[in-house]
Design a protein around this motif. Structure first.
Motif, PDB file in Angstrom:
ATOM      1  N   LYS A  26      -0.267  -3.085  -4.267  1.00  0.00           N
ATOM      2  CA  LYS A  26      -1.738  -3.629  -4.658  1.00  0.00           C
ATOM      3  C   LYS A  26      -2.765  -2.297  -4.709  1.00  0.00           C
ATOM      4  N   GLU A  27      -2.351  -1.152  -3.750  1.00  0.00           N
ATOM      5  CA  GLU A  27      -3.260  -0.139  -3.616  1.00  0.00           C
ATOM      6  C   GLU A  27      -2.403   1.116  -3.738  1.00  0.00           C
ATOM      7  N   THR A  75      -7.438   4.577  -4.125  1.00  0.00           N
ATOM      8  CA  THR A  75      -8.384   5.144  -3.077  1.00  0.00           C
ATOM      9  C   THR A  75      -7.909   6.853  -2.996  1.00  0.00           C
ATOM     10  N   ILE A 124       0.994  -1.205  -0.009  1.00  0.00           N
ATOM     11  CA  ILE A 124      -0.163   0.088   0.022  1.00  0.00           C
ATOM     12  C   ILE A 124       0.959   1.364   0.046  1.00  0.00           C
ATOM     13  N   ILE A 131      -4.450  -1.928 -10.366  1.00  0.00           N
ATOM     14  CA  ILE A 131      -4.248  -1.813  -9.098  1.00  0.00           C
ATOM     15  C   ILE A 131      -5.469  -0.854  -8.518  1.00  0.00           C
ATOM     16  N   LYS A 132      -5.656  -0.939  -6.948  1.00  0.00           N
ATOM     17  CA  LYS A 132      -7.059  -0.239  -6.390  1.00  0.00           C
ATOM     18  C   LYS A 132      -6.297   1.201  -6.195  1.00  0.00           C
TER      19      LYS A 132
END
Lengths: 204, 204
Positions: free
Chosen positions: A143-144, A174, A87, A171-172
């Motif tokens: 991944k994020e 946010t 992350i 990928i995520k």
């Protein structure tokens, strides 16, 4: 300022006051007060401050991986194996990293852009570390990506740009939530935030 | 502040931010911002500031005659023979001297008390340079003492005390006038000053 301090005669004083007045948060008047305060506390404040400034100027480096400031490169956050490589928190500047570390609770890694996209100031993707960010993401461990940029015009447009660029990377992506700050009184919040908080209301 | 900055890991950064946060006019938050600004401008701002601080700490002295800060002792004002030895301006601190010198127009000498009498803070006549001031006046060259102290409780009571002490010395003792500042709008002035300005009104 120049004219003002020239009348003080002593060149060391002029140099001190002029250098202090360029420090963010100090102006000509507060620089004069600070100079006087320092000269009154030479051994307890003035010399330690001068030493701290020169020593930090020599020893603090910019981390080549994330852009953090540290005495080691890569920095202690990048080399910390207990932190989650998966992350990545993207921030505009090192003080945002400091804010997250003070808050605690985030155990991933960081990426410091070194600014925000700005059409007005002519800051484009290549002026920020965006190509380097993308090649870091393409290494495949992440991944994020959390876009932790300010909710200002430049911050939002930089978030928007990054979200578009990262959309194809599998990928995520946010962003921080918007809403009422903890402890915030309703009548101290601007209308935009208040309406946004209402629109994004959650079931309790 | 301690807890906050410890989480940044690099001891040089902690030391820099803690030293900056003790400078008058900067707090913990502005110290962090200033540290970041300095680290971004190492050669143009940070090293010159560190050098200026250490060099001023070594070279700037307190004048033994008047209390001014200068690289020479006695200071350039005390040794300036074109300035009038007969009129002595008594001020609380060196920044008041700087204010007069910036304003220009005063061609006498100064005496820096180094503070004001304060019953609350336990500052008495001997803590300030008052005995030294009196012995300077007793040398006989001074014809007029201008009490240029703040119009605050401590300033006014120090003026009052000095006026009493000097009453027997056969010299003229004056104080700064009170009234409307130049450019001051009537509705921005406090009521006390406004009534005082009315009471001390002058024929035009």
């Amino acid at each position: 300022m120049l004219k003002d301090s020239r009348s003080l005669h002593a060149p060391e004083l002029i140099r001190l006051i002029e250098a202090l007045s360029k420090v963010q948060g100090l102006g000509p008047k507060s620089a004069r007060r600070a100079a006087l305060q320092l000269l009154k506390k030479r051994d307890t404040l003035m010399r330690p401050l001068g030493d701290a400034i020169l020593s930090a100027a020599d020893k603090v480096k910019t981390c080549n991986i994330c852009g953090n400031l540290d005495t080691s490169d890569p920095c202690t956050i990048c080399t910390n194996e207990t932190r989650d490589e998966g992350i990545l928190c993207v921030i505009a500047d090192v003080n945002d990293l400091w804010a997250f570390e003070r808050a605690g609770g985030f155990r991933g890694k960081y990426y410091v852009l070194g600014g925000l996209l700005s059409a007005l100031d002519g800051v484009g993707p290549n002026d920020l570390g965006i190509p380097k960010l993308i090649s870091r993401i393409e290494q495949g461990q992440i991944k994020e990506v959390v876009l932790a940029l300010a909710a200002t015009v430049d911050g939002l447009s930089t978030s928007h740009y990054l979200a578009e660029v990262l959309a194809s990377k599998n990928i995520k992506v946010t962003r921080l939530s918007h809403g009422l700050p903890i402890g915030g009184e309703l009548d101290n919040i601007d209308e935009g935030t208040l309406l946004l908080a209402l629109k994004s209301r959650l079931a309790v």
